[in-house]
Design a protein around this motif. Structure first.
Motif, PDB file in Angstrom:
ATOM      1  N   TYR A  69      -3.735   1.163   4.039  1.00 41.71           N
ATOM      2  CA  TYR A  69      -2.603   1.387   4.636  1.00 41.71           C
ATOM      3  C   TYR A  69      -2.661   1.712   6.075  1.00 41.71           C
ATOM      4  N   TYR A 127     -10.032  -3.075  -1.819  1.00 39.79           N
ATOM      5  CA  TYR A 127      -9.258  -3.547  -3.152  1.00 39.79           C
ATOM      6  C   TYR A 127     -10.369  -3.649  -4.432  1.00 39.79           C
ATOM      7  N   GLN A 166       2.063   1.718  -3.460  1.00 38.49           N
ATOM      8  CA  GLN A 166       1.144   2.150  -4.505  1.00 38.49           C
ATOM      9  C   GLN A 166       0.796   3.656  -3.961  1.00 38.49           C
ATOM     10  N   TYR A 191      -6.263   3.556  -1.081  1.00 36.57           N
ATOM     11  CA  TYR A 191      -5.018   2.978  -0.582  1.00 36.57           C
ATOM     12  C   TYR A 191      -4.446   3.455   0.787  1.00 36.57           C
ATOM     13  N   ALA A 220       0.890  -1.175   0.039  1.00 38.34           N
ATOM     14  CA  ALA A 220      -0.062  -0.046  -0.109  1.00 38.34           C
ATOM     15  C   ALA A 220       0.700   1.200   0.162  1.00 38.34           C
TER      16      ALA A 220
END
Length: 334
Positions: free
Chosen positions: A271, A233, A159, A267, A156
């Motif tokens: 995280y 996701y 990304q 994201y 994460a």
């Protein structure tokens, strides 16, 4: 057969009775002193369970299982092999025995050896090894979950960095890479959920076992934790698929940028959620690790536990007396 006759017989054969008793005692004493002395050293330690907010029968069973496991572990081949490597001389199975003191948390480790110094060194060495390996023994059950969470946090974070760096240079190729990354994460999380569900199917839901019920509760808790992550996701995937259908232009449209920012926020949620789960797991690991502490150090024994020549001589004399009495009876009355 009257008493006078018995007394007369006893007087007549007294020399044989005395001879058999002396010979039996002497032979037993001789054989005993010829044996190699065996010394015994004992060390005592306590296994304190991890702190608990509540105490019930299941907690009691769990604490007993921990004590029983550690008691058995002290006499396993691998543990004794580790002790041999550390101490510099062989420690064999059968030398050490561990016994729980009643229903307390205390355990007595007993070690026997022909060398009194080695007996004490082995006893203290085994307890020290157990103390050293205590954290490793209890945290092995958390390794897989901690590894998965850490990988999710790292992924994460990568990304987030990628999206932030390229949020102004939106392109089809970048989006496609993002889609592939998200698909891989969806597959991984879904596999974890499927594995947990498969494990749950192997447990009888109607079982009255406390351990089975605890496994079901823990498995369901893991599924409840992973399901929101999977949903995030999947939402990211949807956002990226829609974003990928936008015509490739020199600069991203405001709609494309908004979608990409939405993906970034998702994201960030993953995280933060993963970081929180990782910290909770580490706290649980710390709270579930028992404390092993030595309370009595083994000392070098001064007197062997075997052989015991005096006891052997007394036993041998008694046997000699019995044998000669039997011989006299056979001679006199048969």
């Amino acid at each position: 057969m009257d008493i006078n006759q018995l007394f007369s017989t006893f007087k007549r054969w007294l020399w044989l009775v005395a001879l058999g008793t002396v010979m039996g005692g002497s032979l037993a004493y001789y054989l005993s002193v010829r044996q190699t002395p065996v010394y015994q050293a004992q060390a005592k330690f306590v296994i304190l369970p991890a702190a608990q907010t509540s105490y019930d029968y299941y907690s009691y069973l769990n604490n007993q299982n921990i004590i029983n496991t550690y008691t058995e572990l002290l006499t396993t081949e691998d543990f004794l092999y580790e002790a041999s490597n550390r101490l510099g001389f062989p420690v064999t199975k059968g030398q050490a025995t561990a016994t729980q003191v009643g229903e307390t948390k205390f355990v007595i480790l007993t070690v026997k050896d022909t060398d009194p110094y080695k007996a004490a060194v082995i006893a203290n060495g085994l307890v020290n090894i157990l103390i050293d390996q205590n954290i490793k023994l209890q945290t092995v059950q958390f390794e897989s979950a901690e590894r998965n969470l850490q990988a999710r946090v790292d992924q994460a974070e990568d990304q987030i960095t990628t999206i932030e760096n390229q949020i102004t240079t939106l392109s089809t190729e970048i989006i496609q890479k993002q889609i592939e990354n998200v698909q891989a994460q969806i597959t991984d999380v879904q596999s974890q959920i499927n594995a947990i569900k498969l494990d749950m199917e192997s447990i009888d839901p109607h079982s009255e076992s406390d351990i089975d019920q605890a496994r079901l509760v823990n498995s369901q808790a893991k599924i409840n934790e992973l399901s929101p992550i999977l949903a995030l996701y999947q939402e990211i995937y949807t956002q990226l698929v829609v974003l990928g259908k936008t015509p490739d232009t020199a600069s991203a449209s405001s709609t494309d940028l908004e979608r990409l920012k939405t993906t970034l926020q998702l994201y960030q949620q993953i995280y933060i959620s993963s970081i929180n789960s990782l910290e909770t797991l580490r706290l649980s690991k710390a709270q579930s690790t028992p404390t092993v502490m030595q309370v009595e150090t083994a000392t070098k024994p001064a007197v062997p536990i075997s052989p015991k020549p005096i006891q052997s001589a007394v036993m041998g004399g008694a046997i000699g007396l019995f044998v000669t009495a039997a011989i006299i009876f056979l001679v006199e009355y048969l």
